[in-house]
Write an enzyme that holds these catalytic residues in place. Structure first.
Site, PDB file in Angstrom:
ATOM      1  N   ARG A 126     104.282  89.731  79.310  1.00  0.00           N
ATOM      2  CA  ARG A 126     104.606  90.979  78.153  1.00  0.00           C
ATOM      3  C   ARG A 126     105.987  91.306  77.640  1.00  0.00           C
ATOM      4  NH1 ARG A 126     100.175  93.492  80.539  1.00  0.00           N
ATOM      5  NH2 ARG A 126      98.158  92.738  79.450  1.00  0.00           N
ATOM      6  N   LYS A 148     113.690  87.165  64.794  1.00  0.00           N
ATOM      7  CA  LYS A 148     112.728  86.396  64.501  1.00  0.00           C
ATOM      8  C   LYS A 148     112.352  85.355  65.597  1.00  0.00           C
ATOM      9  CE  LYS A 148     112.097  86.755  59.495  1.00  0.00           C
ATOM     10  NZ  LYS A 148     112.249  86.036  58.238  1.00  0.00           N
ATOM     11  N   GLU A 190     124.250  78.820  54.873  1.00  0.00           N
ATOM     12  CA  GLU A 190     123.662  80.172  55.392  1.00  0.00           C
ATOM     13  C   GLU A 190     124.724  81.062  54.928  1.00  0.00           C
ATOM     14  OE1 GLU A 190     120.526  81.021  55.718  1.00  0.00           O
ATOM     15  OE2 GLU A 190     119.531  79.246  56.585  1.00  0.00           O
ATOM     16  N   LYS A 230     124.107  89.860  57.843  1.00  0.00           N
ATOM     17  CA  LYS A 230     122.715  89.650  58.395  1.00  0.00           C
ATOM     18  C   LYS A 230     122.332  90.996  59.454  1.00  0.00           C
ATOM     19  CE  LYS A 230     119.032  87.315  60.157  1.00  0.00           C
ATOM     20  NZ  LYS A 230     118.505  86.146  60.827  1.00  0.00           N
ATOM     21  N   GLU A 240     110.697  92.833  57.891  1.00  0.00           N
ATOM     22  CA  GLU A 240     110.674  92.043  56.385  1.00  0.00           C
ATOM     23  C   GLU A 240     109.611  92.570  55.598  1.00  0.00           C
ATOM     24  OE1 GLU A 240     111.484  87.574  56.920  1.00  0.00           O
ATOM     25  OE2 GLU A 240     109.806  87.705  55.147  1.00  0.00           O
ATOM     26  N   ARG A 244     114.828  92.490  53.725  1.00  0.00           N
ATOM     27  CA  ARG A 244     115.197  90.991  54.569  1.00  0.00           C
ATOM     28  C   ARG A 244     114.608  89.860  53.823  1.00  0.00           C
ATOM     29  NH1 ARG A 244     114.472  90.335  61.258  1.00  0.00           N
ATOM     30  NH2 ARG A 244     115.222  88.414  61.241  1.00  0.00           N
ATOM     31  N   ASN A 248     115.651  84.836  52.608  1.00  0.00           N
ATOM     32  CA  ASN A 248     114.729  83.828  52.371  1.00  0.00           C
ATOM     33  C   ASN A 248     115.319  82.938  51.080  1.00  0.00           C
ATOM     34  OD1 ASN A 248     113.168  84.199  54.578  1.00  0.00           O
ATOM     35  ND2 ASN A 248     111.911  85.593  53.517  1.00  0.00           N
ATOM     36  N   HIS A 251     114.897  79.260  50.701  1.00  0.00           N
ATOM     37  CA  HIS A 251     114.274  78.637  51.977  1.00  0.00           C
ATOM     38  C   HIS A 251     112.930  78.215  51.024  1.00  0.00           C
ATOM     39  CE1 HIS A 251     117.335  80.015  54.139  1.00  0.00           C
ATOM     40  NE2 HIS A 251     116.725  79.692  55.164  1.00  0.00           N
ATOM     41  N   HIS A 255     112.554  74.554  52.168  1.00  0.00           N
ATOM     42  CA  HIS A 255     111.730  74.208  53.167  1.00  0.00           C
ATOM     43  C   HIS A 255     110.785  73.114  52.718  1.00  0.00           C
ATOM     44  CE1 HIS A 255     111.749  78.108  55.718  1.00  0.00           C
ATOM     45  NE2 HIS A 255     112.431  77.080  56.406  1.00  0.00           N
ATOM     46  N   HIS A 270     118.206  71.116  58.089  1.00  0.00           N
ATOM     47  CA  HIS A 270     118.143  72.175  57.531  1.00  0.00           C
ATOM     48  C   HIS A 270     118.803  72.914  56.709  1.00  0.00           C
ATOM     49  CE1 HIS A 270     115.852  76.340  57.153  1.00  0.00           C
ATOM     50  NE2 HIS A 270     117.051  76.907  57.504  1.00  0.00           N
TER      51      HIS A 270
HETATM   52  N1  GLY Z   1     116.190  83.583  58.665  1.00  0.00           N
HETATM   53  C1  GLY Z   1     115.838  84.812  57.810  1.00  0.00           C
HETATM   54  C2  GLY Z   1     115.692  86.086  58.635  1.00  0.00           C
HETATM   55  O1  GLY Z   1     116.179  86.165  59.965  1.00  0.00           O
HETATM   56  O2  GLY Z   1     115.103  86.932  58.033  1.00  0.00           O
END
Ligand code: GLY
Length: 365
Positions: A126, A148, A190, A230, A240, A244, A248, A251, A255, A270
């Site tokens: 956990r 994330k 990025e 960030k 998010e 947040r 994206n 992306h 993607h 990427h």
């Molecule tokens: N890579 C985008 C984020 O961390 O929200």
């Protein structure tokens, strides 16, 4: 050395942490995290890094030299390992290494390994504490920050995962020296994104001169500013629900392009796919009246100056691209939710756009 704080607004504040940025900082690991309070330390490392000078130095430091307390787990850093099998492998390695709830997992590698091993640590018993040591430019300014964590499920990227914050992020600029040049450049995508969505002045620092892999002083400034951006965004919206989502930007189309490229002779990294995706989404922003043609030209020029791709080397089936974009987990009720530029330096999110506009925007690449 620089320090950027990621403030996570949980009740205790206990999930906030520092990002340490500097050259040679890994040698002073215990200055940033006291491993003496851990029952054991597992170092999960990308196999490709084992011969790097900085890694050998790390292994001879007091914190990591061979001892009963330190366990080494080597794993491929490839995206293809970021799946249920890779996760199960790490859980079994943790169990064989005798990790317990007072252990620490230190993860060294690029975005794929940080996502995978972070998810493994955050779910084992956990949740075991972990530290991210990103070793690619892209993961230093993006994947390592914000908690994330995820694995892919078949062709679906990052479909299974969670939010769990590391105890620290340690960015050592020495790890960038041996990074393949193409990967270094891909990471700049990025960084450009941070300027586009959040800070027009920062974007202007990238407009004229390419970032160089050996320019440690400039890299330190740039990586620090990207980490600040960030972490400000993540601090305001950890899970998010709103702001947040602006991270994206580029992306959704990116993607799809990344995935389609895998079936061609021109597989995209990427960051390269995100460069092309940002150009498509900049064009969408123009077509719906947010920004001007001059803005699109400027975005194309910044990407080009930084050595990032602005033209597709293969043809795509727009219906297939649309199908992939629709399967993105960011969507709601089968509608693509776009993060777009309101102006250079400011993004908005959850915008719905006509399919015909999206198809037209792809012509830009
Ligand atoms: N890579 C985008 C984020 O961390 O929200």
């Amino acid at each position: 050395m620089r320090k950027v704080r990621v403030n996570i607004k949980d009740k205790s504040g206990g999930n906030s942490y520092d990002i340490i940025i500097g050259s040679g900082v890994l040698k002073s690991f215990s200055q940033f995290y006291d491993t003496s309070k851990c029952s054991s330390v597992a170092l999960v490392v990308d196999k490709a890094l084992l011969n790097q000078e900085w890694y050998k130095t790390l292994l001879s430091s007091n914190d990591f030299k061979q001892s009963q307390k330190v366990k080494f787990i080597e794993i491929s850093g490839a995206e293809s390992v970021k799946n249920v099998d890779g996760l199960s492998y790490l859980w079994h390695e943790f169990q064989k290494s005798g990790l317990d709830r007072k252990s620490l997992v230190v993860i060294l590698g690029g975005g794929a390994i940080l996502d995978l091993a972070g998810f493994a640590a955050s779910t084992y018993m956990r949740g075991v504490a972990f530290i991210h040591v990103p070793t690619t430019l892209l993961s230093q300014v993006d994947a390592s920050i914000g908690g994330k964590l995820a694995i892919n499920l078949g062709e679906f990227k990052n479909l299974v995962g969670s939010f769990a914050q590391p105890k620290a992020v340690i960015i050592d600029l020495e790890t960038l020296v041996a990074l393949p040049y193409r990967e270094f450049v891909a990471g700049i995508a990025e960084i450009v994104k941070h300027g586009l969505i959040y800070d027009r002045k920062y974007l202007s620092l990238l407009e004229k001169t390419p970032l160089k892999q050996n320019d440690q002083e400039r890299l330190m400034d740039i990586i620090t500013r990207s980490c600040e951006i960030k972490s400000e965004v993540v601090s305001l919206d950890e899970t998010e629900d709103g702001l947040r989502k602006t991270l994206n930007f580029g992306h959704t189309a990116g993607h799809a392009l990344e995935s389609l490229s895998k079936k061609t002779n021109y597989p995209l990294l990427h960051g390269e796919a995100i460069s092309l995706g940002m150009l498509v989404e900049t064009e969408i922003s123009k077509l719906i009246g947010f920004i001007s043609q001059d803005d699109v030209n400027l975005v194309r020029s910044v990407l080009q100056i930084q050595g990032l791709p602005v033209k597709l080397e293969f043809s795509i089936d727009l219906k297939e691209a649309h199908r992939i974009m629709l399967s993105d987990k960011k969507n709601v009720a089968s509608k693509i939710k776009w993060s777009l530029l309101e102006k250079l330096g400011k993004a908005t999110f959850d915008v719905e756009v006509e399919t015909s506009v999206v198809e037209k925007a792809f012509e830009v690449i």
